[in-house]
Design an enzyme around this catalytic site. Sequence first.
Site, PDB file in Angstrom:
ATOM      1  N   GLY A 249     -26.405  28.100 -24.240  1.00  0.00           N
ATOM      2  CA  GLY A 249     -27.604  28.871 -23.310  1.00  0.00           C
ATOM      3  C   GLY A 249     -27.554  30.248 -23.496  1.00  0.00           C
ATOM      4  O   GLY A 249     -26.787  30.931 -24.153  1.00  0.00           O
TER       5      GLY A 249
ATOM      6  N   CYS B 148     -19.983  27.222 -26.667  1.00  0.00           N
ATOM      7  CA  CYS B 148     -20.620  28.435 -26.368  1.00  0.00           C
ATOM      8  C   CYS B 148     -20.570  28.775 -24.902  1.00  0.00           C
ATOM      9  O   CYS B 148     -19.446  29.069 -24.369  1.00  0.00           O
ATOM     10  CB  CYS B 148     -21.924  28.793 -27.160  1.00  0.00           C
ATOM     11  SG  CYS B 148     -22.314  30.409 -27.532  1.00  0.00           S
ATOM     12  N   TYR B 149     -22.019  28.890 -24.332  1.00  0.00           N
ATOM     13  CA  TYR B 149     -21.999  29.220 -22.800  1.00  0.00           C
ATOM     14  C   TYR B 149     -21.236  28.166 -22.263  1.00  0.00           C
ATOM     15  O   TYR B 149     -20.700  28.259 -21.150  1.00  0.00           O
ATOM     16  CB  TYR B 149     -23.447  28.975 -22.630  1.00  0.00           C
ATOM     17  CG  TYR B 149     -23.862  29.293 -21.105  1.00  0.00           C
ATOM     18  CD1 TYR B 149     -23.907  30.591 -20.457  1.00  0.00           C
ATOM     19  CD2 TYR B 149     -23.816  28.233 -20.168  1.00  0.00           C
ATOM     20  CE1 TYR B 149     -24.223  30.688 -19.216  1.00  0.00           C
ATOM     21  CE2 TYR B 149     -24.027  28.399 -18.987  1.00  0.00           C
ATOM     22  CZ  TYR B 149     -23.991  29.802 -18.410  1.00  0.00           C
ATOM     23  OH  TYR B 149     -24.352  29.808 -17.021  1.00  0.00           O
TER      24      TYR B 149
ATOM     25  N   HIS C  37     -21.010  27.209 -32.590  1.00  0.00           N
ATOM     26  CA  HIS C  37     -21.844  25.854 -32.688  1.00  0.00           C
ATOM     27  C   HIS C  37     -21.464  24.979 -33.583  1.00  0.00           C
ATOM     28  O   HIS C  37     -21.969  24.978 -34.835  1.00  0.00           O
ATOM     29  CB  HIS C  37     -23.248  26.360 -32.778  1.00  0.00           C
ATOM     30  CG  HIS C  37     -23.846  27.181 -31.602  1.00  0.00           C
ATOM     31  ND1 HIS C  37     -24.204  26.283 -30.386  1.00  0.00           N
ATOM     32  CD2 HIS C  37     -23.717  28.292 -31.266  1.00  0.00           C
ATOM     33  CE1 HIS C  37     -24.597  27.390 -29.600  1.00  0.00           C
ATOM     34  NE2 HIS C  37     -24.269  28.669 -30.091  1.00  0.00           N
TER      35      HIS C  37
ATOM     36  N   GLU D 167     -22.259  22.206 -33.974  1.00  0.00           N
ATOM     37  CA  GLU D 167     -23.685  21.083 -34.322  1.00  0.00           C
ATOM     38  C   GLU D 167     -24.718  21.328 -35.399  1.00  0.00           C
ATOM     39  O   GLU D 167     -25.192  20.599 -35.860  1.00  0.00           O
ATOM     40  CB  GLU D 167     -24.540  20.653 -32.968  1.00  0.00           C
ATOM     41  CG  GLU D 167     -25.110  22.153 -32.427  1.00  0.00           C
ATOM     42  CD  GLU D 167     -24.500  23.085 -31.580  1.00  0.00           C
ATOM     43  OE1 GLU D 167     -25.206  23.866 -31.097  1.00  0.00           O
ATOM     44  OE2 GLU D 167     -23.071  22.816 -31.605  1.00  0.00           O
TER      45      GLU D 167
ATOM     46  N   SER E 257     -51.625   4.643 -36.580  1.00  0.00           N
ATOM     47  CA  SER E 257     -52.415   5.642 -37.284  1.00  0.00           C
ATOM     48  C   SER E 257     -51.919   5.766 -38.928  1.00  0.00           C
ATOM     49  O   SER E 257     -52.544   6.491 -39.683  1.00  0.00           O
ATOM     50  CB  SER E 257     -51.793   7.215 -36.512  1.00  0.00           C
ATOM     51  OG  SER E 257     -50.623   7.057 -37.003  1.00  0.00           O
ATOM     52  N   GLY E 258     -50.961   4.858 -38.808  1.00  0.00           N
ATOM     53  CA  GLY E 258     -50.293   4.728 -40.384  1.00  0.00           C
ATOM     54  C   GLY E 258     -49.205   5.712 -40.615  1.00  0.00           C
ATOM     55  O   GLY E 258     -48.573   5.694 -41.520  1.00  0.00           O
ATOM     56  N   GLY E 259     -48.803   6.489 -39.508  1.00  0.00           N
ATOM     57  CA  GLY E 259     -47.573   7.444 -39.591  1.00  0.00           C
ATOM     58  C   GLY E 259     -46.206   6.552 -39.283  1.00  0.00           C
ATOM     59  O   GLY E 259     -46.421   5.256 -38.817  1.00  0.00           O
ATOM     60  N   VAL E 260     -45.057   6.991 -39.367  1.00  0.00           N
ATOM     61  CA  VAL E 260     -43.931   6.175 -39.432  1.00  0.00           C
ATOM     62  C   VAL E 260     -43.525   5.967 -37.903  1.00  0.00           C
ATOM     63  O   VAL E 260     -43.054   4.619 -38.016  1.00  0.00           O
ATOM     64  CB  VAL E 260     -42.723   7.106 -39.855  1.00  0.00           C
ATOM     65  CG1 VAL E 260     -42.468   8.232 -39.198  1.00  0.00           C
ATOM     66  CG2 VAL E 260     -41.453   6.262 -40.012  1.00  0.00           C
ATOM     67  N   ASP E 261     -43.956   6.668 -36.983  1.00  0.00           N
ATOM     68  CA  ASP E 261     -43.784   6.245 -35.543  1.00  0.00           C
ATOM     69  C   ASP E 261     -44.786   4.926 -35.201  1.00  0.00           C
ATOM     70  O   ASP E 261     -44.138   3.900 -34.674  1.00  0.00           O
ATOM     71  CB  ASP E 261     -44.134   7.216 -34.558  1.00  0.00           C
ATOM     72  CG  ASP E 261     -43.269   8.465 -34.786  1.00  0.00           C
ATOM     73  OD1 ASP E 261     -42.270   8.492 -35.651  1.00  0.00           O
ATOM     74  OD2 ASP E 261     -43.638   9.720 -34.415  1.00  0.00           O
ATOM     75  N   SER E 262     -46.097   5.131 -35.584  1.00  0.00           N
ATOM     76  CA  SER E 262     -46.942   4.034 -34.825  1.00  0.00           C
ATOM     77  C   SER E 262     -46.517   2.773 -35.805  1.00  0.00           C
ATOM     78  O   SER E 262     -46.695   1.491 -35.472  1.00  0.00           O
ATOM     79  CB  SER E 262     -48.333   4.355 -35.043  1.00  0.00           C
ATOM     80  OG  SER E 262     -48.554   4.626 -36.081  1.00  0.00           O
ATOM     81  N   SER E 263     -46.293   3.030 -37.253  1.00  0.00           N
ATOM     82  CA  SER E 263     -46.131   1.941 -37.989  1.00  0.00           C
ATOM     83  C   SER E 263     -44.881   0.978 -37.670  1.00  0.00           C
ATOM     84  O   SER E 263     -44.836  -0.131 -37.643  1.00  0.00           O
ATOM     85  CB  SER E 263     -46.130   2.363 -39.366  1.00  0.00           C
ATOM     86  OG  SER E 263     -47.461   2.658 -39.751  1.00  0.00           O
TER      87      SER E 263
ATOM     88  N   LYS F 230     -36.448  11.179 -34.804  1.00  0.00           N
ATOM     89  CA  LYS F 230     -37.367  10.827 -35.870  1.00  0.00           C
ATOM     90  C   LYS F 230     -36.577  10.229 -37.139  1.00  0.00           C
ATOM     91  O   LYS F 230     -36.833   9.088 -37.577  1.00  0.00           O
ATOM     92  CB  LYS F 230     -37.831  12.047 -36.305  1.00  0.00           C
ATOM     93  CG  LYS F 230     -39.296  11.957 -37.477  1.00  0.00           C
ATOM     94  CD  LYS F 230     -40.284  11.402 -36.826  1.00  0.00           C
ATOM     95  CE  LYS F 230     -41.488  11.718 -37.591  1.00  0.00           C
ATOM     96  NZ  LYS F 230     -42.765  11.091 -37.027  1.00  0.00           N
TER      97      LYS F 230
END
Length: 541
Positions: free
Chosen positions: A77, A104-105, A191, A193, A245-251, A397
């Site tokens: 943070g 860290c914080y 960090h 990560e 829409s044809g994007g990966v999320d909606s598909s 994603k």
Amino acid sequence: MNTAVTLPTTQQTPQAEQNLGQINRPMIAILDFGSQYSELIARRIRETQVYSEVLSYRTTAAQLRQLNPKGIILSGGPNSVYDNRAPHCDPEIWHLGIPILGVCYGMQLMVNQLGGEVARSDRGEYGKAALFIDDPTDLFTNVDDGSTMWMSHGDSVKQMPPGFELLAHTDNTPCAAIANHQKKLYGVQFHPEVVHSIGGLPLIRNFVYHICKCEPTWTTSAFVEESIREIRAKVGNKRVLLALSGGVDSSTLAFLLHKAIGDQLTCVFIDQGFMRKYEPERLVKLFQEQFHISVEYVNARDSFLKALAGVTDPEEKRRIIGHEFIHTFEEASKKFGPFDYLAQGTLYPDVIESADTNVDPQTGERVAVKIKSHHNVGGLPKDLRFKLVEPLRKLFKDEVRKVGRSIGLPEEIVNRHPFPGPGLAIRVIGEVTAERLNILRDADLIVRQEINQRGLYHDYWQAFAVLLPIRSVGVMGDQRTYAYPVVLRIVTSEDGMTADWARVPYDVLEVMSNRIVNEVKGVNRVAFDITSKPPGTIEWE
């Protein structure tokens, strides 16, 4: 381009976050103290096939006990723990008997609340630093001595709390990692990560597997099976509407819903005229003929173009496109309805940013009130109310891509380059006309064809053309021309937050330029954008 609906961004509350944690699998809870890397911590843990959630630092010990995590991570943070207004966690957390890792914080807070001392360093430490391991066991098992770790701090631990011992140090930071082995409390000043920390992932694995005793149960197959059960139980025999829409999320969402409820799903594809060449036809044919998923095609090209006539301001374009989409979507929902549920491609980063404050007072169901702001479209009318189905809301994603691939989504969609919600309308700089859209579509197709033919598509985050609203002088066949310039924008990136211009081979650029000038009527000049993000953005508008 994803036109799914989501809630407005509001401040997190522990109560809202509690709804996320009702999940029957081992999990790691991440308390967020404002770090830019909190989501990244969650993603790294999920890479170990262990579920994780990002919660507010205000989450109480009692709430955590109810969630029953196998481990807790305190994020970094921007604050100093000794400042009066610095965020602190519930001190009862230290007595839960659950392993805790402070980053860290988070480490400094652990020290501060357990009786140690944190103070301003004589020298801050930022960027890469060699980590020298004093105790190679437990947290640092299989982490090489001298590993590079990413530092970002101006404060340091001056005195460890009672019961703690030193695990590692750097040249500038005597207490770079500490532990109370008996209570399973650990702190690292760096960090682990971030990708720059070479030994970071082994350290995270040690905490997740060896210290927290988690099992790798967060798998794609387990998620799909669980989601199908939940969708069927929630929807029953009701109808579900999805804006495709044809994007990966909606598909991916369409595939998952169809797998769960079959013909109860209706997808609506609104063709606003701003997609790339052949994409609308290809999308509808793919879903209807190959995958047998019902898609209602709505041709709204004329209405969108008419609404944008004379508009040049980018933000005004977005507002108008959003308003027109909502109007068209509302009409489509009435025409093809009625529907009880609206499916939306909410992902976990959206959940982190949003609290579940929009609830139907009669049913307790979340209701759709706003289109995703990061897709640049406006809110739905208040009287257009659906119960929401959001099967992807636990996923990042990259996890959506894995799910899509596992349930049969074609690679051309799974690995499709990101495409903006307003589509080509924000790649035609200035006023959007049918002529300019057609010119850009033809140029953009050539860019995609050339990188595809050479196997370069997956080397780039995005690759596209931009049409400028000016004309320049050229010469073709001994005749003077006065035509549009096209700009090629090809970038590399890991997550779109930052990007660098791609070092595209000169011969590829040469072929693209020659083809565009020779094959696309109305273009006589091609330029290549070599601006990184920041200071520029990936899109031009």
